[in-house]
Design a protein around this motif. Structure first.
Motif: not given
Length: 89
Positions: A19-22, A28-36, A47-53, A63-69
């Motif tokens: 779950t990527i918050l950006y 810039p003060k408004l965050l949106q989420s993206f699920v990968w 694969e996640l590292t390549k996508f984030l790069d 990017l604000h934060s990335v939560t990984v499961a």
């Protein structure tokens, strides 16, 4: 012919959800989420590292934060020998 995803599961790959918050470029003060989701290899997550790069290099939303499961879909404990079969009519 074996499915590529099935073969990768035996190599240790499992379903990874990030779950990527950006921040929005114009707000810039408004965050949106993206699920990968992808099959990836823990704990390095290539694969996640390549996508984030790619995200950092090509997209405007910082990017604000990335939560990984992560879950390995095939585990040794899931395979059990059957000692007998009981049939009920």
């Amino acid at each position: 012919m074996v499915c590529e995803d099935f073969r990768r599961q035996f190599e240790g790959f499992g379903l990874t959800t990030a779950t990527i918050l950006y921040g929005l470029p114009d707000y810039p003060k408004l965050l949106q989420s993206f699920v990968w989701q992808f099959h990836d290899l823990a704990p390095r997550f290539p694969e996640l590292t390549k996508f984030l790069d790619f995200w950092r290099r090509e997209l405007d939303g910082p990017l604000h934060s990335v939560t990984v499961a992560h879950c390995g879909l095939i585990k040794p404990a899931e395979f059990r020998a059957v000692s007998g079969v009981l049939t009920l009519h």
